[in-house]
Write a protein that holds these residues in place. Structure first.
Motif, PDB file in Angstrom:
ATOM      1  N   CYS A  49      14.848  -2.979   6.645  1.00  0.00           N
ATOM      2  CA  CYS A  49      14.387  -4.340   6.898  1.00  0.00           C
ATOM      3  C   CYS A  49      14.428  -5.134   5.584  1.00  0.00           C
ATOM      4  O   CYS A  49      13.851  -4.712   4.578  1.00  0.00           O
ATOM      5  N   GLY A  50      15.108  -6.275   5.632  1.00  0.00           N
ATOM      6  CA  GLY A  50      15.244  -7.087   4.415  1.00  0.00           C
ATOM      7  C   GLY A  50      14.026  -7.948   4.123  1.00  0.00           C
ATOM      8  O   GLY A  50      13.953  -8.578   3.062  1.00  0.00           O
ATOM      9  N   GLY A  51      13.083  -7.975   5.068  1.00  0.00           N
ATOM     10  CA  GLY A  51      11.926  -8.846   4.871  1.00  0.00           C
ATOM     11  C   GLY A  51      10.647  -8.082   4.570  1.00  0.00           C
ATOM     12  O   GLY A  51       9.620  -8.697   4.275  1.00  0.00           O
ATOM     13  N   CYS A  90      14.598 -10.237  13.512  1.00  0.00           N
ATOM     14  CA  CYS A  90      13.373  -9.659  12.940  1.00  0.00           C
ATOM     15  C   CYS A  90      12.486 -10.755  12.324  1.00  0.00           C
ATOM     16  O   CYS A  90      12.934 -11.499  11.444  1.00  0.00           O
TER      17      CYS A  90
HETATM   18 ZN    ZN Z   1      13.658  -6.962   9.229  1.00  0.00          ZN
END
Ligand code: ZN
Ligand code: ACM
Length: 568
Positions: free
Chosen positions: A326-328, A367
Motif C-alpha cells: 500500500c502506497g498510502g 484504496c
Molecule cells: Zn493502498
C-alpha cells in the motif's frame, strides 16, 4: 631379359607409391602434431583481449617444475597467484611452485604497470587493465591493481591446452597481450525468488561469471513467489514468506499444480559468505528487493501492508500480481527502511536495486489510504505521469534519501521513469532500450538489459523441442545476444553514451528449477554476452567467436557445468 612382367613392375610401383603415400600421411600427422600441437597455448580466448600480438614461431616451455614469483607481502596478489596455480593444474596437470623471490621464475606477477594514471582520473576499466608478455624469460603478468592480475590469470587459464597430467612442457608462443574491459558494469542477474538456489550453486555461478570477465551479480532476492532474504527485525518474513504451498506445473500457467510445498531462504551469514566469495573473484553483489510490486510473499506475512488487508498466499503461479504494498500506509515505508537498512548492513555494494517494475495500480486507485496520500502530496495526473505513478516515485524518493544516508545509490527497472526520476537513481532498461535512452537524456546512469537480447530464460535454439522447455514467447539465440550494441550511437550524444555503465543478461527462473538447467540457459550465451560486455564493437565477429568457443567449452567441462551444445 625380362626379369619382371609388366604387371609385376606395375605392382611394385603401386606398392611403392602406396607406402610413400602412407609415410607421407604419417609424416604430415607428425608435423601437424608438432605445430598445431595439443600441448600449445592459444591466446584467442573468450572474451577476446583488446590486443594479442603473437610470434607464431618461438615458444616458451612451461615445465612441470615451473615457479611463480610475486610480492609475498601482498595477500591479494598472493590469492591471485593461488588461483592461477589451481587453474594451471586443472588444465595441464602442472603444479606450479611458489617461488616469491625468484627473479628467474617462469611466471612473474607484478603491479608495476608501465602507464601510470592519476588516482583522480583513473576509470574502473583502467583499474582492471593488464599485460601478459611471453618471451624467452617466461611469462610476465603486469597490472595496475590486483583485479587486473585476476583478469590476466583468467586469460592465461583459458589459453592453456587441456592435458591430463602433462609429461611434456606446455608451449606458450611468445606474445604480448594488452587488455582492459570496455564497460565498467558487466552484469548477470540470477532470480532466486521464483526458485531457490543453494549457496554452493551461487558460488559456482560466480566462478562462471568470473571466467567470462563479468563483475556484477544482480541477485534478485524477493518475489511474489518467495522471500529469500533473512531480516532479523522480522524473523517470520523469511521463514514464512519463503514458502509457497505448491507450484504451477510447466511453462506458462497451466492451472495444474504439483501439490508440493516449496521454500528456502538465505541467512544474513550466508549472504555475507556469498559477498566475500564474490569479492575475492572481483564480482560485486548487487542485491535487489523488488518494491512496491512483486511483494506478495511479504504481504503473506504482513497483510496489513496491502491495500485490501488480504489474506495473501505466497503466489504459486507466474505473471504479474495486483497485490502490491500500500502506497498510502506509513508503515510501508517503515517496513521498507527496516528491510533495506539490514540489506545495507549485509551487502557493501554502492548500488542497490529496488526493483520498481510491474507494479499495477488497480489497488492504489481504489484504496482510501493511497488516495489520501496522493491528495496530501498534491499529486495530480498530467499528460506525462498519472497520480499513482507519481506516488510510486514518492516512495522511490523516500527510499533513495534513506539509501543516500548509507552512501548508496539506487537502481530501478525502467518503470521508475513513469512517475518521474529522482536524484542519482540508475535505470535498468529492460523493456527494450527506450527507457535507457530516455534516462541517459535526463542525465541518469543506465544499465542496458533489453529483454529481446538479454533474457536468457528464453530459448536459445529455433527448435524449441530440442531444449528444456522454458519461457518461450521469443527466441534469444546466442547470435542475438552477441549482436547487442549497448551504446546506441544514433540516439545518444557522446556525453550521454558515457552514462551507459554497461550491459547485463538476466536469468529469470520461473521455469528453471535446477542447477544444471540454469547453467544450460546461461552457457554459452554468457560467452556471447561477455564479448558485448568486454570487447570493442570492431573486435566482434560471431563466426570467429564460434571458432573460439570449443576451447572455452573444455573449461566448462573441467568446471563440471552444463551448457547448450549447439549454437545458433
Ligand atoms: Zn493502498
Ligand atoms: C522484469 O523483467 N520484470 C524486469
Amino acid at each position: 631379359m625380362l626379369l619382371y612382367s609388366q604387371n609385376t613392375v606395375k605392382n611394385i610401383h603401386t606398392i611403392f607409391m602406396r607406402s610413400l603415400f602412407s609415410i607421407s600421411i604419417l609424416l604430415t600427422m607428425f608435423v601437424y602434431a608438432g605445430t598445431i600441437n595439443a600441448q600449445r597455448a592459444n591466446y584467442d580466448v573468450i572474451p577476446l583481449p583488446k590486443s594479442v600480438k603473437v610470434d607464431s614461431v618461438k615458444v616458451f616451455n612451461l615445465c612441470k617444475d615451473a615457479g611463480v614469483a610475486f610480492d609475498a607481502t601482498n595477500p591479494e596478489v598472493y590469492r591471485n597467484v593461488l588461483f592461477l596455480c589451481e587453474w594451471v593444474k586443472e588444465m595441464t596437470g602442472i603444479e606450479l611452485k611458489l617461488t616469491p623471490n625468484d627473479k628467474k621464475a617462469a611466471i612473474k606477477f607484478s603491479l608495476d604497470y608501465p602507464v601510470k594514471i592519476d588516482a583522480a582520473e583513473i576509470t574502473e576499466q583502467q583499474k582492471e587493465a593488464y599485460i601478459i608478455k611471453v618471451d624467452k624469460k617466461g611469462v610476465s603478468i603486469i597490472a595496475r591493481e590486483p583485479a587486473g592480475l585476476f583478469r590476466a590469470a583468467q586469460t592465461l587459464r583459458k589459453s592453456l591446452p587441456v592435458i591430463k597430467g602433462a609429461v611434456k612442457p606446455v608451449e606458450l608462443p611468445f606474445a604480448e597481450i594488452k587488455d582492459e574491459p570496455r564497460f565498467e558494469y558487466r552484469g548477470v542477474l540470477l532470480d532466486c525468488g521464483r526458485h531457490y538456489f543453494s549457496v554452493d550453486f551461487i558460488k559456482k555461478f560466480i566462478d562462471v561469471m568470473a571466467l567470462h570477465g563479468s563483475n556484477q551479480l544482480h541477485w534478485h532476492l524477493t518475489e511474489d513467489q518467495g522471500w529469500r532474504f533473512e531480516v532479523k527485525a522480522y524473523p517470520t518474513l523469511a521463514t514464512q514468506g519463503s514458502v509457497r504451498a505448491e507450484t504451477v506445473i510447466g511453462p506458462g500457467n497451466s492451472g495444474i499444480y504439483d501439490g508440493v510445498p516449496y521454500g528456502g531462504y538465505y541467512t544474513q551469514e550466508e549472504c555475507r559468505e556469498v559477498v566475500r566469495y564474490a569479492a575475492e573473484r572481483y564480482v560485486n553483489v548487487v542485491p535487489e528487493i523488488d518494491l512496491p510490486g512483486h511483494m506478495q510473499s511479504a504481504l503473506h506475512v504482513f497483510p496489513h501492508l496491502g491495500c485490501t488487508g488480504g489474506p495473501y498466499p505466497v503466489r504459486t503461479y507466474w505473471g504479474v500480481s495486483r497485490e502490491v504494498l500500500c502506497g498510502g500506509n506509513p508503515e510501508t515505508l517503515t517496513f521498507l527502511k527496516t528491510v533495506l537498512g539490514e540489506l545495507c548492513d549485509v551487502f557493501p555494494s554502492k548500488i542497490i536495486h529496488i526493483g520498481g517494475d510491474e507494479c499495477p495500480k488497480h489497488r492504489w486507485k481504489d484504496c482510501p489510504k493511497c488516495q489520501a496520500k496522493i491528495k496530501e502530496l498534491g499529486l495530480k495526473s498530467n499528460d506525462k505521469h498519472t497520480a499513482e505513478n507519481q506516488l510510486q516515485s514518492y516512495i522511490n524518493r523516500e527510499v533513495e534519501a534513506f539509501m543516500k544516508e548509507r552512501g548508496r545509490d539506487i537502481i530501478g527497472w525502467d518503470e521508475i521513469l513513469e512517475g518521474g526520476l529522482s536524484g542519482r537513481s540508475i535505470v535498468m532498461s529492460w523493456r527494450g532500450i527506450k527507457g535507457g535512452i530516455a534516462a541517459a537524456r535526463q542525465g541518469h546512469r543506465v544499465i542496458m538489459s533489453p529483454n529481446v537480447y538479454s533474457y536468457i530464460d528464453h530459448p536459445q535454439l529455433k527448435d524449441y523441442g530440442k531444449q528444456p522447455r522454458t519461457t518461450d514467447s521469443y527466441l534469444v539465440s546466442a547470435s542475438k545476444v552477441y549482436s547487442f550494441e549497448p551504446l546506441i550511437p544514433d540516439s545518444l550524444t557522446a556525453e550521454q553514451q558515457k552514462l551507459i555503465l554497461g550491459p547485463q543478461v538476466n536469468l529469470w527462473t520461473e521455469h528453471v528449477a535446477y542447477p544444471q538447467h540454469a547453467f544450460y540457459q546461461l552457457l554459452p550465451r554468457l560467452g556471447a554476452s561477455s564479448e558485448v560486455q568486454w570487447c570493442l564493437p570492431e573486435q566482434k565477429d560471431f563466426e570467429q567467436f564460434k571458432k573460439r568457443l570449443p576451447r572455452l567449452k573444455k573449461v566448462y567441462d573441467i568446471m563440471g557445468v552444463n551448457y547448450c551444445r549447439q549454437i545458433e
